[in-house]
Design an enzyme around this catalytic site. Structure first.
Site, PDB file in Angstrom:
ATOM      1  N   TRP A 144      42.236  36.318  28.841  1.00 38.44           N
ATOM      2  CA  TRP A 144      41.695  35.088  28.236  1.00 38.44           C
ATOM      3  C   TRP A 144      40.180  35.083  28.139  1.00 38.44           C
ATOM      4  CZ3 TRP A 144      38.398  33.519  31.905  1.00 38.44           C
ATOM      5  CH2 TRP A 144      38.702  33.832  33.234  1.00 38.44           C
ATOM      6  N   ASN A 145      39.490  35.989  28.827  1.00 35.53           N
ATOM      7  CA  ASN A 145      38.039  35.784  28.947  1.00 35.53           C
ATOM      8  C   ASN A 145      37.267  36.056  27.651  1.00 35.53           C
ATOM      9  OD1 ASN A 145      38.480  38.509  29.234  1.00 35.53           O
ATOM     10  ND2 ASN A 145      37.093  38.778  30.965  1.00 35.53           N
ATOM     11  N   ARG A 153      39.383  44.807  19.789  1.00 33.26           N
ATOM     12  CA  ARG A 153      39.067  46.097  20.418  1.00 33.26           C
ATOM     13  C   ARG A 153      40.320  46.982  20.491  1.00 33.26           C
ATOM     14  NH1 ARG A 153      35.558  45.865  25.935  1.00 33.26           N
ATOM     15  NH2 ARG A 153      37.532  46.049  27.009  1.00 33.26           N
ATOM     16  N   LYS A 168      50.352  40.561  22.625  1.00 34.19           N
ATOM     17  CA  LYS A 168      50.693  39.489  23.563  1.00 34.19           C
ATOM     18  C   LYS A 168      49.403  38.994  24.198  1.00 34.19           C
ATOM     19  CE  LYS A 168      51.278  38.564  27.474  1.00 34.19           C
ATOM     20  NZ  LYS A 168      50.452  37.361  27.670  1.00 34.19           N
ATOM     21  N   PRO A 169      48.826  37.910  23.616  1.00 32.35           N
ATOM     22  CA  PRO A 169      47.569  37.393  24.163  1.00 32.35           C
ATOM     23  C   PRO A 169      47.810  36.667  25.487  1.00 32.35           C
ATOM     24  CG  PRO A 169      48.041  36.518  21.950  1.00 32.35           C
ATOM     25  CD  PRO A 169      49.300  37.142  22.466  1.00 32.35           C
ATOM     26  N   ALA A 170      46.718  36.294  26.162  1.00 28.31           N
ATOM     27  CA  ALA A 170      46.841  35.541  27.423  1.00 28.31           C
ATOM     28  C   ALA A 170      47.363  34.141  27.121  1.00 28.31           C
ATOM     29  CB  ALA A 170      45.488  35.461  28.106  1.00 28.31           C
ATOM     30  N   GLU A 244      42.442  48.791  30.808  1.00 25.68           N
ATOM     31  CA  GLU A 244      41.083  48.276  31.042  1.00 25.68           C
ATOM     32  C   GLU A 244      41.214  47.218  32.124  1.00 25.68           C
ATOM     33  OE1 GLU A 244      38.361  49.390  29.746  1.00 25.68           O
ATOM     34  OE2 GLU A 244      39.046  50.538  28.021  1.00 25.68           O
ATOM     35  N   LEU A 245      40.856  47.574  33.355  1.00 24.08           N
ATOM     36  CA  LEU A 245      41.177  46.702  34.493  1.00 24.08           C
ATOM     37  C   LEU A 245      39.923  46.072  35.100  1.00 24.08           C
ATOM     38  CD1 LEU A 245      43.922  49.055  35.986  1.00 24.08           C
ATOM     39  CD2 LEU A 245      44.164  47.266  34.247  1.00 24.08           C
ATOM     40  N   ARG A 272      26.782  35.698  31.752  1.00 26.98           N
ATOM     41  CA  ARG A 272      27.518  35.750  30.490  1.00 26.98           C
ATOM     42  C   ARG A 272      28.972  35.383  30.765  1.00 26.98           C
ATOM     43  NH1 ARG A 272      27.750  40.908  29.572  1.00 26.98           N
ATOM     44  NH2 ARG A 272      25.525  40.990  29.322  1.00 26.98           N
ATOM     45  N   CYS A 278      34.698  41.334  33.039  1.00 24.23           N
ATOM     46  CA  CYS A 278      34.964  42.508  33.864  1.00 24.23           C
ATOM     47  C   CYS A 278      33.687  43.298  34.109  1.00 24.23           C
ATOM     48  CB  CYS A 278      36.003  43.387  33.192  1.00 24.23           C
ATOM     49  SG  CYS A 278      35.536  43.825  31.531  1.00 24.23           S
ATOM     50  N   GLU A 375      36.350  40.968  42.981  1.00 17.93           N
ATOM     51  CA  GLU A 375      35.745  40.580  41.710  1.00 17.93           C
ATOM     52  C   GLU A 375      35.582  39.062  41.751  1.00 17.93           C
ATOM     53  OE1 GLU A 375      38.308  41.487  38.400  1.00 17.93           O
ATOM     54  OE2 GLU A 375      36.609  41.885  37.103  1.00 17.93           O
TER      55      GLU A 375
HETATM   56  P1  NAD Z   1      45.742  39.032  34.232  1.00 19.16           P
HETATM   57  O1  NAD Z   1      46.001  40.418  34.644  1.00 19.16           O
HETATM   58  O2  NAD Z   1      46.283  37.932  35.054  1.00 19.16           O
HETATM   59  O3  NAD Z   1      46.285  38.777  32.761  1.00 19.16           O
HETATM   60  C1  NAD Z   1      45.996  39.638  31.693  1.00 19.16           C
HETATM   61  C2  NAD Z   1      47.160  39.664  30.750  1.00 19.16           C
HETATM   62  O4  NAD Z   1      48.303  40.140  31.432  1.00 19.16           O
HETATM   63  C3  NAD Z   1      47.542  38.305  30.178  1.00 19.16           C
HETATM   64  O5  NAD Z   1      47.950  38.484  28.843  1.00 19.16           O
HETATM   65  C4  NAD Z   1      48.722  37.900  31.025  1.00 19.16           C
HETATM   66  O6  NAD Z   1      49.622  37.059  30.347  1.00 19.16           O
HETATM   67  C5  NAD Z   1      49.377  39.234  31.278  1.00 19.16           C
HETATM   68  N1  NAD Z   1      50.180  39.260  32.499  1.00 19.16           N
HETATM   69  C6  NAD Z   1      49.979  38.583  33.655  1.00 19.16           C
HETATM   70  N2  NAD Z   1      50.955  38.876  34.534  1.00 19.16           N
HETATM   71  C7  NAD Z   1      51.787  39.751  33.926  1.00 19.16           C
HETATM   72  C8  NAD Z   1      52.980  40.421  34.327  1.00 19.16           C
HETATM   73  N3  NAD Z   1      53.515  40.242  35.528  1.00 19.16           N
HETATM   74  N4  NAD Z   1      53.553  41.252  33.449  1.00 19.16           N
HETATM   75  C9  NAD Z   1      53.022  41.447  32.244  1.00 19.16           C
HETATM   76  N5  NAD Z   1      51.913  40.856  31.797  1.00 19.16           N
HETATM   77  C10 NAD Z   1      51.285  40.010  32.631  1.00 19.16           C
HETATM   78  O7  NAD Z   1      44.171  38.934  34.088  1.00 19.16           O
HETATM   79  P2  NAD Z   1      43.305  37.684  33.606  1.00 19.16           P
HETATM   80  O8  NAD Z   1      43.130  36.775  34.763  1.00 19.16           O
HETATM   81  O9  NAD Z   1      43.814  37.105  32.345  1.00 19.16           O
HETATM   82  O10 NAD Z   1      41.932  38.408  33.215  1.00 19.16           O
HETATM   83  C11 NAD Z   1      40.998  38.699  34.155  1.00 19.16           C
HETATM   84  C12 NAD Z   1      41.039  40.159  34.540  1.00 19.16           C
HETATM   85  O11 NAD Z   1      40.907  40.979  33.391  1.00 19.16           O
HETATM   86  C13 NAD Z   1      39.884  40.518  35.432  1.00 19.16           C
HETATM   87  O12 NAD Z   1      40.298  41.330  36.487  1.00 19.16           O
HETATM   88  C14 NAD Z   1      38.960  41.292  34.517  1.00 19.16           C
HETATM   89  O13 NAD Z   1      38.107  42.171  35.170  1.00 19.16           O
HETATM   90  C15 NAD Z   1      39.914  41.978  33.615  1.00 19.16           C
HETATM   91  N6  NAD Z   1      39.271  42.378  32.376  1.00 19.16           N
HETATM   92  C16 NAD Z   1      39.020  43.706  32.193  1.00 19.16           C
HETATM   93  C17 NAD Z   1      38.366  44.139  31.050  1.00 19.16           C
HETATM   94  C18 NAD Z   1      38.074  45.597  30.860  1.00 19.16           C
HETATM   95  O14 NAD Z   1      37.816  45.988  29.737  1.00 19.16           O
HETATM   96  N7  NAD Z   1      38.110  46.440  31.872  1.00 19.16           N
HETATM   97  C19 NAD Z   1      37.987  43.221  30.071  1.00 19.16           C
HETATM   98  C20 NAD Z   1      38.258  41.870  30.283  1.00 19.16           C
HETATM   99  C21 NAD Z   1      38.913  41.470  31.451  1.00 19.16           C
END
Ligand code: NAD
Length: 478
Positions: A144-145, A153, A168-170, A244-245, A272, A278, A375
């Protein structure tokens, strides 16, 4: 949902509410899919694949370029939508639209440069032809961020390569994704090339898609914890994966740094997206000799932030994505202070109830504090001090994450030593910003696998095939 070019409800006709983080109000409802909907999106993406992968690269490129232009024409619409569902200040949303659009332009240019090779086998008996082909239907899961940029991307290189996708968006930010899909359809994208599915229960839906043999690749951006789980689910099908974690970025200020520039970079790298990035600077690692000046400069800038709704042009810092994230950040701050961290800038009492959080600056954070390892994802700056270069670099690398690091120094040799020593995928030198569609974004260690952006980004969506062609008949000079 967008399935095979059709906008429709989920099978169960359930809906998912979308909230404005600044007010907590429900602003929209979208189709809430579950595992029963998986078969439909899979079928659509698989059915569209043969035709899209055979579409001439120049035509795929032209379409991506048209979408790039459309995003610029409709930038304000997208910026308003991003602020509405995600909360960031409008100026930042506008910047995100520009960044998001850049991926469409870059990959419209790359679509026509997918190359292969031709080689004579060393013993002359064969010719080796190497070609690059699209991997097949892909599942793209985004956070979602950055509700638009995290999508372009992935979508842009996937489509440039000739893949079809299920996006599958957030669940927090489905609107930018749906609007983007509308714009792509208007630009003439064939039905089924991009399918969009939202859900309040991502686990079962994503698992159902990954278990189906029609899907050939998973590209995921999100937390390390979910990423690990998805790697397990991708294993039975031996799927290609890009991950991308999460990050835990160090920001090192050496004693020879330009401190004003370091403060400027620190503000950008920390605030920002309200710190919900991330690549946000998570740990300021500062040489004792310059720590007082750096901390004073940063504290002044943090105190000057105007916290308010992103839609108010005066706001420089919007709400966090929801009250839960705010409470999480407050918990980390309280824990650090109870372990002895020095609160140089503090919000006072942060009662629960809304998603806003004033910036915090903690000096001399002890390693035992949780915040030293996690984080933060909020406007909280933590300072760790060092006195030798080796000590500073060791502190920077003392994490399982390896996404990005920032270094401030005016000594070129020191900068080169730091670039080489830092255990991460990206290094910002004398700047607090590294994201660029033309550069390989991604992490090492537990921050991920693969890269997005640059020439390398499209390779994530291509397979290598090699043909060995008998050439014994070409031997000799007759
Ligand atoms: P999240 O992992 O909770 O969710 C990300 C996505 O995964 C969402 O679409 C969500 O619906 C889905 N998801 C959640 N649980 C799931 C499951 N059990 N099975 C399948 N899909 C599932 O992360 P978030 O809170 O939305 O985003 C924040 C995280 O994303 C932070 O850790 C951040 O660092 C990371 N992030 C990384 C990058 C990068 O490029 N490395 C960029 C942006 C954000």
């Amino acid at each position: 949902m967008l399935v095979g070019g059709e906008w429709r409800e989920a099978r169960a006709e359930a809906s998912l509410p979308v909230h404005n983080p600044a007010t907590g109000e429900v602003i929209a409802a979208v189709a809430d899919a579950d595992a029963d909907d998986a078969a439909d999106v899979l079928e659509a993406a698989a059915a569209a694949f043969p035709r899209w992968s055979a579409t001439p690269p120049r035509r795929r490129a032209a379409l991506l370029h048209d979408v790039f232009l459309a995003l610029h024409e409709r930038a304000e619409e997208f910026a308003q939508l991003i602020t509405l569902e995600m909360g960031k200040p409008l100026a930042e949303s506008r910047a995100e639209v520009g960044y998001a659009a850049d991926f469409l332009r870059w990959y419209s240019e790359e679509a026509v440069r997918i190359s292969g090779s031709y080689r004579t086998a060393p013993d002359g008996s064969a010719r080796h032809l190497t070609l690059r082909q699209p991997v097949g239907p892909c599942l793209l899961v985004t956070p979602w961020n950055f509700p638009l940029a995290m999508i372009t991307r992935k979508v842009a290189p996937a489509l440039a390569a000739g893949c079809t996708v299920i996006l599958k968006p957030a669940e927090e930010t489905p609107l930018s994704a749906l609007h983007f899909a509308h714009v792509m359809a208007e630009a003439g994208l064939p039905a089924g090339v991009v399918n969009v599915v939202n859900t309040s229960r991502p686990g079962p839906l994503v698992e159902a898609i990954l278990r189906d043999r029609r899907i050939r690749k998973l590209s995921f951006t999100g937390s390390t914890e979910v990423g690990r789980r998805l790697l397990e689910l991708a294993a039975p099908g031996v799927l290609r994966t890009s991950m991308e974690l999460g990050g835990n970025a160090p920001f090192i200020v050496f004693r020879d740094a330009d401190i004003d520039a370091a403060v400027e970079g620190a503000v950008a790298a920390k605030l920002r997206n309200g710190g919900q990035s991330c690549v946000a600077a998570n740990r300021f690692i500062v040489d004792d000799a310059v720590a007082p000046r750096f901390i004073e400069g940063l504290a002044e800038r943090l105190r000057a932030q105007i916290v308010g709704p992103g839609a108010d042009p005066r706001s420089t810092l919007g709400p966090l994505i929801n009250g839960g994230q705010r409470d999480r950040a407050v918990g980390l701050v309280d824990d650090a202070v109870s372990h002895g961290a020095d609160p140089v800038v503090h919000y006072g009492t942060a009662g629960p109830g809304d998603a806003f959080l004033k910036p915090v600056l903690l000096d001399r954070v002890p390693p035992a504090a949780q915040i030293a390892r996690q984080e933060i994802f909020g406007p909280v700056a933590t300072v760790y001090r060092f006195s030798t270069e080796q000590e500073g670099l060791a502190l920077a690398n003392a994490t399982e994450s390896g996404l990005v690091g920032y270094v401030y120094t005016q000594d070129l040799n020191r900068a080169l030593r730091a670039i080489e020593a830092m255990e991460c995928g990206m290094v910002g030198v004398n700047r607090g910003y590294v994201s660029d569609a033309s550069a390989p974004f991604g992490g090492t260690k537990q921050s991920g696998l693969g890269r997005e952006g640059g020439e390398i980004g499209i390779q994530e969506y291509l397979e290598t095939k090699y043909a060995s062609i008998d050439a014994t008949g070409t031997r000799g000079f007759g």
